[in-house]
Design a protein around this motif. Structure first.
Motif, mmCIF file in Angstrom:
data_model
loop_
_atom_site.group_PDB
_atom_site.id
_atom_site.type_symbol
_atom_site.label_atom_id
_atom_site.label_comp_id
_atom_site.label_asym_id
_atom_site.label_seq_id
_atom_site.Cartn_x
_atom_site.Cartn_y
_atom_site.Cartn_z
ATOM 1 N N UNK A 118 0.927 3.983 -3.070
ATOM 2 C CA UNK A 118 0.556 5.398 -2.892
ATOM 3 C C UNK A 118 1.763 6.294 -3.175
ATOM 4 N N UNK A 119 2.940 5.882 -2.681
ATOM 5 C CA UNK A 119 4.120 6.756 -2.775
ATOM 6 C C UNK A 119 4.595 6.944 -4.218
ATOM 7 N N UNK B 6 0.840 -1.204 0.000
ATOM 8 C CA UNK B 6 0.000 0.000 0.000
ATOM 9 C C UNK B 6 0.875 1.253 0.000
ATOM 10 N N UNK B 7 1.943 1.219 0.794
ATOM 11 C CA UNK B 7 2.855 2.375 0.855
ATOM 12 C C UNK B 7 3.458 2.630 -0.525
ATOM 13 N N UNK B 8 3.919 1.549 -1.173
ATOM 14 C CA UNK B 8 4.533 1.687 -2.505
ATOM 15 C C UNK B 8 3.483 2.184 -3.512
#
Lengths: 173, 189
Positions: free
Chosen positions: B17-18, B13-15
């Motif tokens: 979005x980032x 999820x972090x990847x």
């Protein structure tokens, strides 16, 4: 002595060590992203030296040079604030492993008979010319701290430690 | 959901979005990179030797000049009158820290900012000499190619392949700040 030990134990229980580890890793990535964001072309040129992407596909190199510093800054800020803590710690641990392998491989290319620890070059790490052994030691410390955050006690003092499932404690109480 | 699954999901999820945010931030940044642009002219890192650069430039009819010839041009009184144009292909920051006195700035990586003015200068000069840092730097070659694409006559175009490194090694002065600032100094060791 026992007072000191009990203070250390209570600090450990309160999640203080995890907080410090988080602040160091997140803060370091955030700070090291700034020079790369200020000079994207400079970072692109240094990244090219690693010869990671074929010259015939410029998009790959451009994409890495453009995206990596922003991802570092964004995820560094998230880690400092305590958002998606373990996901970010895993990302930084993976990045640190990759960076260290790339650093060693580039240093070996530049070695030319020098002792390994005498090699200095601009690794694109946001610190200018650095000594390769010193940089590897820094990476190792950051990697250990990332792993500590990843596998350590449930993170505390976070805005939103976990994105999915049960919410963790949001205060230090 | 167990802890491992949750952490992996969080990582993804972090990847997810980032990375799009990073692409957007790069697009909004005036200094950002153009993702599809070929900044290095398809030249591989391993193909940057002088001999290979010389061969590539020769194919386009662009010649290489050595220090002695550059010195002769620099010392020629008509250099001051603008007969020869020296083009510094490094970044603006590097240019401001010191360039060959009288040289114009034309950073290859932001060539669109300089193209119009530089092409006019080139077309009114007898010879145009492009240089960069020297050593493994091939920005001078890339800028010469830019000028070639902007229809500057290749017969006028020369590359000083030794660059600023060779200029300084020979004890020549540099000019700090803007072109014509008159702020001459010795090269920093």
């Amino acid at each position: 002595m026992s007072a000191l030990r009990s203070a250390a134990r209570s600090w450990w229980r309160s999640g203080g060590t995890g907080l410090v580890a988080r602040l160091i890793v997140g803060g370091a990535f955030l700070a090291l992203a700034v020079p790369k964001l200020q000079d994207p072309v400079g970072f692109l040129k240094i990244l090219r030296e690693y010869d990671l992407a074929p010259a015939s596909v410029p998009f790959l190199l451009n994409f890495c040079a453009a995206v990596l510093p922003w991802v570092e800054a964004l995820c560094g800020a998230l880690l400092v604030l305590g958002v998606a803590v373990r996901g970010n710690a895993l990302l930084f641990a993976a990045l640190l492993c990759f960076f260290s392998v790339a650093l060693v491989s580039r240093a070996l290319e530049l070695q030319q008979g020098l002792p390994f620890c005498a090699i200095k070059f601009d690794c694109g790490c946001g610190q200018g010319v650095v000594n390769v052994c010193r940089k590897l030691a820094e990476n190792a410390v950051l990697l250990l701290l990332s792993l500590f955050v990843l596998f350590g006690r449930a993170p505390r003092f976070c805005l939103r430690a976990r994105l999915f499932g049960a919410r963790s404690a949001t205060t230090g109480r | 959901m167990n802890e491992v699954k949750r952490t992996l999901l969080e990582f993804l999820a972090v990847v997810a979005v980032a990375v799009p945010l990073a692409v957007a931030a790069n697009a909004l940044n005036p200094e950002g990179l153009r993702l599809r642009h070929d900044y290095f002219g398809g030249i591989d890192v391993s193909e940057r030797t002088r001999e290979e650069a010389r061969a590539r430039l020769a194919q386009k009819g662009i010649q290489i000049l050595e220090h002695a010839a550059i010195l002769e041009m620099y010392n020629d009184p008509i250099y001051q009158d603008g007969a020869y144009a020296f083009i510094d292909s490094r970044s603006e920051g590097e240019y401001q820290r010191g360039h060959i006195p009288g040289a114009y700035l034309c950073d290859h990586y932001h060539v669109e900012r300089y193209a119009e003015g530089i092409v006019a200068v080139c077309n009114s000069s007898l010879q145009v000499v492009v240089y960069c840092e020297g050593g493994n730097c091939n920005d001078s070659e890339l800028t010469a190619e830019d000028l070639f694409h902007f229809r500057v006559d290749p017969a006028l175009l020369f590359v000083y392949i030794g660059g600023l490194e060779e200029w300084c090694k020979n004890g020549m002065p540099i000019e700090k700040g803007e072109r014509g600032s008159g702020n001459l100094a010795e090269c920093e060791k």
